[in-house]
Design a protein around this motif. Structure first.
Motif: not given
Length: 606
Positions: A517-533
């Protein structure tokens, strides 16, 4: 209508990319099919064990080697509103099977956890990997190898993807998903969002918030917003794994019961012994996956499917990536506005024309493939029909050719926006996805200093201290599958939304997930490679200027590359324990990257 050239090109690219893996998968399914019905391979002792507790009349049918036996795999529990109605389904299924001389057995159950309950809690770190546990649970249920077909009962976020992945390992069997439907509409979504925002500002009490939430989530059925659960149901229609039009019929109604009772009858008609043999492996192919993508983009569906659909496709030997999502999104118009992308819920969407209308529009525009195999027969056109009861009998009629509410549902000729609801972001911070359908165009591009957090609770605490009343891009890192299981960060939405409403330019960049249900704020998600990798996120510092541009697809860090590479990366926080998280350590270590589905089952973690 001829196929849109981009849809045709992306499909062909997927077919070519998948050729070797898909061929191997189909060879394995053909080998399983050639072994014959499961019980034909079982010894008398094996088979007697399989129905020792069955009623006598079922035992007599089961002695007949030609009588089909149908597996029921269910995610029932009475804590999840969406899954509580499944308690009644096995008896309806067994009665329906008996009418056509078949038997049905409850072969096994799977876990089903609710992200709505675990949001912001330690249990959310188990959520994504529960999908893989569900897949394995489905395999355990079906590995008794005593079945001619399977009916899968599950609705919500990780459950449908997990059931799909597990069942595809038995793709020589016909498989039909049997949904439960949404709850009736409660409190308006606008009022719910208003009170959530007030609570985030400290202007509403917890009792006031709880009262609003209880009026929103108030009965059996899926939550009525268009999140991952209802996106699942849309995709099952687009992939031809539901009976047509069954996604959004309310639970505990005569029509829902009729659909449930008909599912085993249709399953018998498509078994290997019947003339219309329709194994799951034939239903879920590259064209079906593209159809699911088209539906997801046209309806503004859940960002979680940039993970789940990738993993589901891989289980069928079909390889997709975020570039496929992005290119299809560029030509697939947004036809629906359902909360959080609009003000109304899935019940209003269904009443306005629903899936039958969406299927018709996508097919007529050449944005989906009609030449597919479905559990209802050949062709996706079957899914522009809706089920009805006529003198107590289940029938299908053509759905409306016109939207009955253009504020919710529109045709391709007059869409809400010319592109779909998802976009690929790429640049110096890696690759990510953004849900654009709920974000106003003027908010889609933000360039601002970074504020870096290694835990979502740290951001919430900073807000309470009054430190976030400014323009900034929140970097919430070490939230990927390898770091902590990739929990949803939905708790951040109200806070960031309040700040945006105050006029600040805000955005989120994270290797974690947001809610469906992600909403009205811009969000760059699932950033790959992730920080731990080894991802660049681990080297970002407070004050670094970041550019997130949902219009151009840019995710840039405006720091000299030489300086950035010379920085020491922040250490990955130690794994947390408690709430069962220690049991999932092997899954975190085995998980592949987000763009490959963040799955621990495919042996390609890298």
């Amino acid at each position: 209508m001829s196929l849109h050239p981009v849809t045709a090109a992306v499909t062909e690219r997927i077919v070519e990319r998948s050729r070797e893996v898909r061929a191997d998968y189909l060879d394995r399914m053909e080998a399983a099919r050639n072994q014959g019905p499961g019980r034909a391979k079982l010894s008398c002792a094996n088979w007697a064990h399989a129905f020792a507790a069955s009623p006598d009349e079922d035992k007599q049918r089961m002695r007949n080697p030609a009588a089909p036996n149908i597996a029921i795999v269910s995610a029932y529990n009475d804590m999840l509103s969406a899954h509580q109605p499944l308690e009644r389904f096995p008896e309806l299924i067994k009665a329906g099977a008996e009418e056509v001389g078949a038997t049905a057995q409850f072969a096994g159950g799977t876990p089903a956890m609710c992200d709505g309950v675990t949001q912001g809690r330690p249990g959310m770190e188990l959520s994504l990997f529960s999908r893989d546990v569900i897949a394995m649970s489905t395999a355990v249920a079906l590995t008794h190898d005593a079945f001619d077909a399977a009916l899968l009962l599950g609705i919500c976020d990780k459950i449908v993807p997990g059931l799909t992945i597990g069942a595809l390992a038995f793709g020589h069997l016909p498989v039909i998903f049997v949904p439960g439907g949404p709850m009736s509409s409660g409190l308006s979504n606008a009022e719910k969002a208003r009170v959530r925002g007030l609570f985030a500002e400290g202007k509403a009490t917890r009792d006031e918030l709880l009262d609003v939430e209880m009026k929103s989530y108030h009965g059996p059925g899926t939550c009525t917003f268009y999140g991952t659960a209802n996106s699942n149901q849309m995709m099952m229609e687009m992939m031809g794994l539901h009976l047509p039009g069954s996604a959004f019929i309310h639970p505990n109604t005569p029509l829902r019961d009729a659909l449930v009772a008909y599912a085993p009858k249709r399953a018998v008609e498509i078994t290997q012994a019947a003339n219309a043999y329709t194994p799951m492996a034939a239903v879920v192919d590259a064209k079906a996956i593209v159809n699911a993508l088209a539906g997801l983009l046209a309806t503004g569906g859940s960002t979680n499917h940039t993970l789940h659909l990738v993993a589901m496709a891989r289980a069928a030997g079909v390889l997709i990536d975020w570039t496929d999502f992005d290119e299809l999104s560029a030509v697939t118009p947004l036809l629906a506005r359902v909360y959080p992308n609009g003000s109304e819920d899935v019940n209003a969407f269904h009443a306005a024309g629903g899936m039958a209308f969406v299927v018709r529009e996508l097919l007529d525009a050449g944005l989906a493939h009609d030449d597919v195999t479905t559990v209802a027969g050949p062709g996706l056109r079957r899914y522009q029909q809706e089920p009805f009861l006529e003198h107590g009998e289940l029938v299908w009629r053509d759905g409306t050719a016109q939207s009955l509410n253009p504020d919710i549902l529109r045709p391709v000729s007059d869409p809400f926006q010319p592109e779909g609801g998802l976009r690929l972001l790429k640049g110096g911070l890696g690759r990510a996805v953004i849900k654009t359908s709920a974000v106003k165009p003027e908010n889609l591009a933000v360039e601002a200093p970074a504020l870096v957090f290694d835990d979502q609770d740290d951001l919430l605490a900073a807000h309470k201290r009054g430190e976030l009343n400014r323009d900034f891009i929140a970097v919430v890192r070490f939230q990927g599958p390898r770091a902590n299981g990739m929990p949803e960060l939905h708790s951040l939405t109200p806070v960031l939304g309040v700040l945006q409403d105050k006029g600040f330019k805000v955005a989120l960049v994270t290797d974690g997930r947001m809610s469906g249900a992600s909403g009205k704020v811009p969000a760059a998600i699932h950033v790959t490679p992730e920080a731990a990798m080894g991802g660049v996120l681990a080297s970002v510092r407070d004050g670094d200027v970041i550019r997130l541009d949902g219009h151009t697809g840019e995710l840039a860090i405006l720091v000299d590359p030489a300086e950035l590479s010379a920085r020491a990366a922040a250490p990955t926080p130690p794994a947390a324990f408690g709430y069962g998280r220690e049991l999932f350590g092997w899954m975190r270590r085995a998980a592949g990257p987000a763009e490959a589905g963040a799955c621990a089952l495919f042996g390609d973690a890298a």
